[in-house]
Each structure stands twice: as C-alpha cells, then as structure tokens.
Design an enzyme around this catalytic site. Structure first.
Site, PDB file in Angstrom:
ATOM      1  N   GLU A 214       0.829  -1.210   0.000  1.00 32.69           N
ATOM      2  CA  GLU A 214       0.000   0.000   0.000  1.00 32.69           C
ATOM      3  C   GLU A 214       0.865   1.262   0.000  1.00 32.69           C
ATOM      4  OE1 GLU A 214      -3.041   0.020  -0.529  1.00 32.69           O
ATOM      5  OE2 GLU A 214      -3.926  -1.845   0.192  1.00 32.69           O
ATOM      6  N   ARG A 218       0.696   3.828  -3.329  1.00 35.76           N
ATOM      7  CA  ARG A 218       0.037   5.110  -3.077  1.00 35.76           C
ATOM      8  C   ARG A 218       1.031   6.241  -2.836  1.00 35.76           C
ATOM      9  NH1 ARG A 218      -5.752   3.818  -0.261  1.00 35.76           N
ATOM     10  NH2 ARG A 218      -5.691   1.545  -0.401  1.00 35.76           N
ATOM     11  N   ASP A 357      -5.110 -10.142  -8.091  1.00 34.46           N
ATOM     12  CA  ASP A 357      -5.374  -9.282  -9.242  1.00 34.46           C
ATOM     13  C   ASP A 357      -4.142  -8.657  -9.889  1.00 34.46           C
ATOM     14  OD1 ASP A 357      -4.996  -7.782  -6.942  1.00 34.46           O
ATOM     15  OD2 ASP A 357      -6.780  -6.540  -7.175  1.00 34.46           O
ATOM     16  N   GLU A 523     -11.934   0.292 -10.597  1.00 36.99           N
ATOM     17  CA  GLU A 523     -11.515  -0.678 -11.617  1.00 36.99           C
ATOM     18  C   GLU A 523     -12.357  -0.628 -12.892  1.00 36.99           C
ATOM     19  OE1 GLU A 523      -9.746  -1.597  -7.886  1.00 36.99           O
ATOM     20  OE2 GLU A 523     -11.901  -1.501  -8.370  1.00 36.99           O
TER      21      GLU A 523
END
Length: 624
Positions: A214, A218, A357, A523
């Site tokens: 993360e 980010r 993913d 998405e």
C-alpha cells in the site's frame, strides 16, 4: 493536388455568375456557337445558307413570342385554334423561374463537411462540460478532506474527521496530487505540495509500521508521478508549489526504508510489513505474503532507479518476478499466497480478485515499461496466464450470457466458483493494453501487430467490460457491489438480485447480503478509460458518465467529500462514512481522462501503476 475548377461540363445548365439555370434557348445558342458543327458547316455555301436559315427561323420565333398583338379571325373556330397554338408555343418558350444562388455540382459534395465538423464540435463541447463536472467533484472531495482531515490518511465525511489507516503518511494528500496536476487545479497543487514539503519527511522518519504494498503504490507512486508531472525531469517546475526535487527526495528516502522488506527476507519474496522509523521489516501475522502485493512493486522501484541512476531499487524488486518465473503454475495461473520464508506458493486458491489481481496486471505493465530491457519473459508469463484465464476461469451466465471470470478456490482439481470481485474489472483494461501495446486498435491493425490471440483477448476485454458495467446497472443505486455471483448452467446460485427489476440481467447476477457495499472503487472506470482510448467507441464514455452520475447522486456529502456505501441494492442506501484515497487518486482521475482529450497521457507513452499514477515508458525516454 490540383485545385478543382469552379465549374465543369457537368454545369452546362448553370449560369456561371450565380449558378442559376439557363434558359433552353441560351443553352442551345451557346452550344451551337461553340461546337464543331459551326466550324464544319461554314466551310461550304450550303452550310452558310443553313446557318442563315436557322438564325432567321429563330429570329421569327422570338418576334412571335414577344408580340402582344394577335390577329383576330371572324371565324370562331379558327380563332380558338390560333389561341391554343399560341398558348402552347408560349408554354414551350416560357422563361424559366429565377432560382436562388446555389453551389456547383463539384462543390456540393463537400458541403456536408462543415456539418460534420459542427457535429463533432458539439460532441466535444458536451464531453468538455462533463469533464468539468468531474473536476468539480474532485474539488468537492478535496474541500471536505482539507477542512476536516488535512494530513490524515483518509476522511470520514459523515463524522467530519480524519483517520490514519495506512500508516499516517497523509495518503490522501499524496494520492490526490497528480490528479490535481492533470486537472490543472493549482490551489490543490499548492495545498498538497506545501504539506509534503513541510511534513512528509518527518512523517517518513518518525512513523512506525506500514504495509509495503500500500505504501509503495500510493505514496511512492504518487511522489514519483508528481515529480514527473511537475516537470522534474525537465529541470523546471510546471506548477505552483515546491520544486519537483522535493517529491523525488521524499520518494528516495521512503524507498530506502522500504527496501529492508526485500533485503531482510530469507528468499526473493519480500516481507509484507515495514517499520519505517526502525529500518526493519517482518512478515504478516500468518507468515504469508500476498502474491499480488509482492508482484506490484516493480513499476515504482524501476522508475526510481531510472530517475536516481541507482539500480538497487529496480534490481531488488525485479528479483520477485525472476523468482516467480521459476515456480510451478496452473496454465500460468497462481495461488494468491506465497511464503517469504520458503519462496513457495501457499495453498491452492486461484482468483483474479483480491490478493491475486495485480500480479497479472503488472506482468503486462512492467513489460510495457521495460520493453527491450531483458523483460521478454514477463510477456511470455502474461500470455500463458491469459490463456489459462480463458480456458479455466471464463464462463457465461444464464439466462442472458454475460461473460465473467470466476474462481478456483480449491485449485485446478476443485470445483469452479461463479464469484467475481469488482476488483477483477481491472482485467479488461489489462487485456486491451496487452493486445495493442497501448496503440489504438485501428493503428495496431494498420501496423499489423495484432495476432489472433491479441484479437481474442481484445474481444474478451470488450465482453468483460460490458459485464462490469452491468454489475452497476442491476442495482437500485446504479453502483456496483464489492462482489457478485453469476447464475450458470447447472449451477444456479441462490440469493437476492441487485434490486433494479428493469435490468435485462437482473436474473443473471446475485448479490449476497455481505457483499452489497461499494467502496468508490476505480476498476471499472479504469477499464472504460483504456477501452475507449484503444477502440475509440463512444459507448465507453457514455457508460462512464452513467457511473459518475450515480456516484454524484448517492455518495456525495453536502459538507464535503464522498462516502462509501453499505448497501447498493436499496434506496436510499446506508452510508459507511469513509472516503478512500483512491477515489481522488484513481476513480475521478480515470473519469476525467475518459471524458477528455485523447492526447493527454497517451497509452503508448505512459503506463499507470495500480493506483493510477502515470509513469513514462522508459523505452521512450531520452535521459537528460
């Protein structure tokens, strides 16, 4: 090209000056005088006689035509006949009506071009207006964050306060900065840039535990993108706020601390958590790392190596892919957990949703970023995986045949689950990128780079995008739930529908009570953006506008910000009191780009990380 004449032989019935129809008499005389007949006939006496006779006859007819007096016979019958003959003659030689000026036939064919241009301009103005609406939504989201949560990771818009859920590095500030740069919102650039300049360095050195994945996508990704978009590589700032080097210096400091997750692991698989202030790292409580998380770091670390000239960042991160290449897979598909201690996959759960993913996403994106840099194996892994997806995971729903991607929760030998996370909606965009390499479909066809497999993947991308959009349209709010299930042949799922009884696909999609929430995820609009850029089909823009309107209607908070929802199947929906950083960093960014000029951040020149931070493709760069 030679210039078209103003008129031609097609225009023989036109008066050159005003393009009015000529009288038949004028046409006949001019044709006679300019034809070869005149030259041939006047060569002999007989010809001269015939010409004189013709002129005399025409003169007589003209005098008769203009005469206003007619001999009156005492015989009524002959008078009537004469009148009828004169009337017929006048009708024959009647002067044609004067018509308004008009274009010649040569010019008529081009007359429709301005109309098409006008239609294009009108369409462009519509999308510019819609893009402006997205910009206003971004400003509304930022105003809530700035007022109630500045410096915190996230805004809780209903309770109007901030919360640190991502390590306390001011995640929304950094995530939103490059969106503001793309939109040209200088006041936000100044606010965010000034905060980073004054506070971020202290936060990086003083904070405790953060998640490697993360923080990389980010914070590190946001800083690197901001550096590029602010003109860092050009040596001058393109926006107000701090000098671009501020972003690069913070990125380097952060990455140096994150590297310990790689270097302290006994394998090439990094630990999941880092303690920034201690320069230490450790595994998650269960000892496992997520496959998606360890393989979604490479775009960022590669780009940092390029910018700093220090290869250590890219080398450490790419060891992960080089190791994953050696592991056994199921037709290119991998389990969602991997052990940093053994370097082996753990469990058999295979899915393209959470924890799986972005492994597949970064296979193609890192290859695009690194093309020509010994990365061919990544494209090979991607191609094998997409074949596995088509063979093992793609199914169609009943009764209406929506194409979706399911899961193998117990591995290749276990049963198939018709479950699909909203997260899987990244896949259409990745498939389209892999097919055309970022070019438009038309250009890829002209350059003959599309293989049969590329075309198959592009068709699957279009089918899956429609399914992702229908995941929105089947709900009462027009917003997708976090997870859906599909009815399939011989395996009908039980459970409630999305609430929109008018949807054609209301019986294809099941939304279970625990899965009805919406987190403002990006998405689907990400794939809409990519599919529009590649296919140039305006339906993807229209679908994006519908989704944006639903966000505006159901998630906007009057006092500032937008909120996640607990249940998208009921109206009014229950609100969750959380604005995720990716709503500003991804969702609104992709919508803004979807409605905007296609020349901004072209997909054959930029690659977007999994948090929508754009980096230039390294093969296109000339180091300054």
């Amino acid at each position: 090209m030679s210039k078209t004449l103003p008129y031609s032989m097609k225009d023989v019935g036109y008066d050159n000056a005003k393009f009015r129809h000529r009288s038949l008499l004028k046409t006949f005389i001019q044709s006679s005088l300019t034809s070869n007949v005149k030259r041939e006939c006047t060569k002999c006496s007989t010809g001269k006689f015939l010409v004189l006779l013709l002129i005399g006859g025409l003169t007589y007819l003209m005098i008769t035509h203009t005469s206003t007096s007619v001999s009156v016979s005492s015989n009524a019958k002959s008078n009537n006949i004469g009148t009828e003959e004169l009337s017929s003659l006048r009708r024959f030689w009647r002067k044609p009506p004067r018509l308004p000026p008009r274009l010649s036939p040569d010019e008529m064919s081009s007359k429709s071009v301005p109309n098409r241009t006008l239609e294009k301009l009108n369409t462009k103005s519509i999308w510019m207006a819609r893009q402006q609406k997205v910009k206003e939504a971004f400003l509304h989201a930022w105003s809530g964050y700035k007022t109630y949560a500045m410096g915190y990771d996230e805004l809780m818009p209903l309770s109007r306060r901030g919360v640190d859920g991502l390590g306390g590095l001011g995640a929304t500030v950094v995530d939103a900065l490059d969106t503001a740069m793309i939109m040209g919102v200088e006041e936000v650039i100044v606010d965010a840039g000034s905060w980073i300049e004054k506070h971020l360095s202290e936060r990086i050195s003083g904070k405790g535990q953060v998640n490697l994945f993360e923080t990389t996508i980010r914070i590190l990704g946001g800083l690197l993108s901001a550096y590029h978009l602010s003109g860092g590589q050009g040596g001058s700032s393109l926006h107000k706020g701090p000098k671009p080097v501020v972003y690069l210096d913070n990125a380097r400091d952060l990455a140096d601390r994150l590297l310990v997750a790689f270097t302290s692991s006994p394998s090439d698989i990094p630990f999941s958590d880092v303690v920034l202030c201690e320069h230490s790292a450790h595994p998650a409580p269960d000892g496992m790392s997520s496959t998606a998380e360890v393989s979604t770091l490479q775009l960022e670390f590669n780009y940092l190596s390029y910018l700093t000239g220090n290869p250590k960042y890219g080398l450490e991160s790419m060891k992960v892919f080089e190791h994953l290449k050696t592991l056994s897979k199921v037709e290119g598909l991998v389990p969602i957990y991997i052990s940093p201690h053994s370097g082996e996959f753990n469990g058999e759960n295979i899915r393209l949703g959470s924890r799986g993913d972005s492994y597949y996403e970064y296979l193609i994106k890192v290859w695009l970023q690194q093309r020509g840099r010994n990365s061919t194996y990544l494209f090979d892994m991607y191609e094998e995986a997409m074949k596995g997806v088509r063979h093992r995971l793609v199914r169609q729903s009943v009764p209406n045949g929506l194409v979706f991607v399911g899961e193998l929760p117990y591995g290749s030998q276990g049963s198939f689950s018709p479950k699909m996370d909203h997260l899987v909606c990244f896949l259409p965009g990745a498939l389209a990128l892999g097919a055309t390499k970022g070019l438009t479909k038309d250009k890829a066809v002209k350059e003959r780079i599309l293989t049969f497999e590329d075309l198959e993947n592009l068709k699957l991308a279009e089918d899956l995008t429609k399914t992702c959009v229908e995941m929105y349209s089947v709900t009462s709010t027009g917003l997708a739930s976090e997870i859906v299930y599909f009815n399939t042949e011989g395996n009908s799922e039980s459970g409630p529908d999305g609430g929109n009884k008018s949807s054609e696909y209301v019986h294809d999609i099941i939304i279970k009570p625990a899965d009805r929430h919406n987190l403002l995820r990006p998405e689907t609009v990400e794939s809409l953006f990519i599919l529009y850029r590649i296919t140039e089909d305006p339906k993807y823009r229209e679908w994006g506008w519908q989704i944006f309107e639903a966000f505006e209607k159901h998630t906007k908070v009057d006092t500032g910000g937008y909120t996640s929802l607990d249940d998208v199947t009921t109206i009014p929906p229950q609100r969750r009191d959380k604005m995720e950083t990716f709503f500003l960093g991804e969702t609104l960014k992709y919508l803004y780009l979807l409605f905007g000029d296609e020349s901004v951040l072209p997909l054959d020149e930029f690659v977007f990380n999994t948090e929508a931070h754009p980096f230039p493709i390294l093969g296109n760069l000339v180091k300054q």
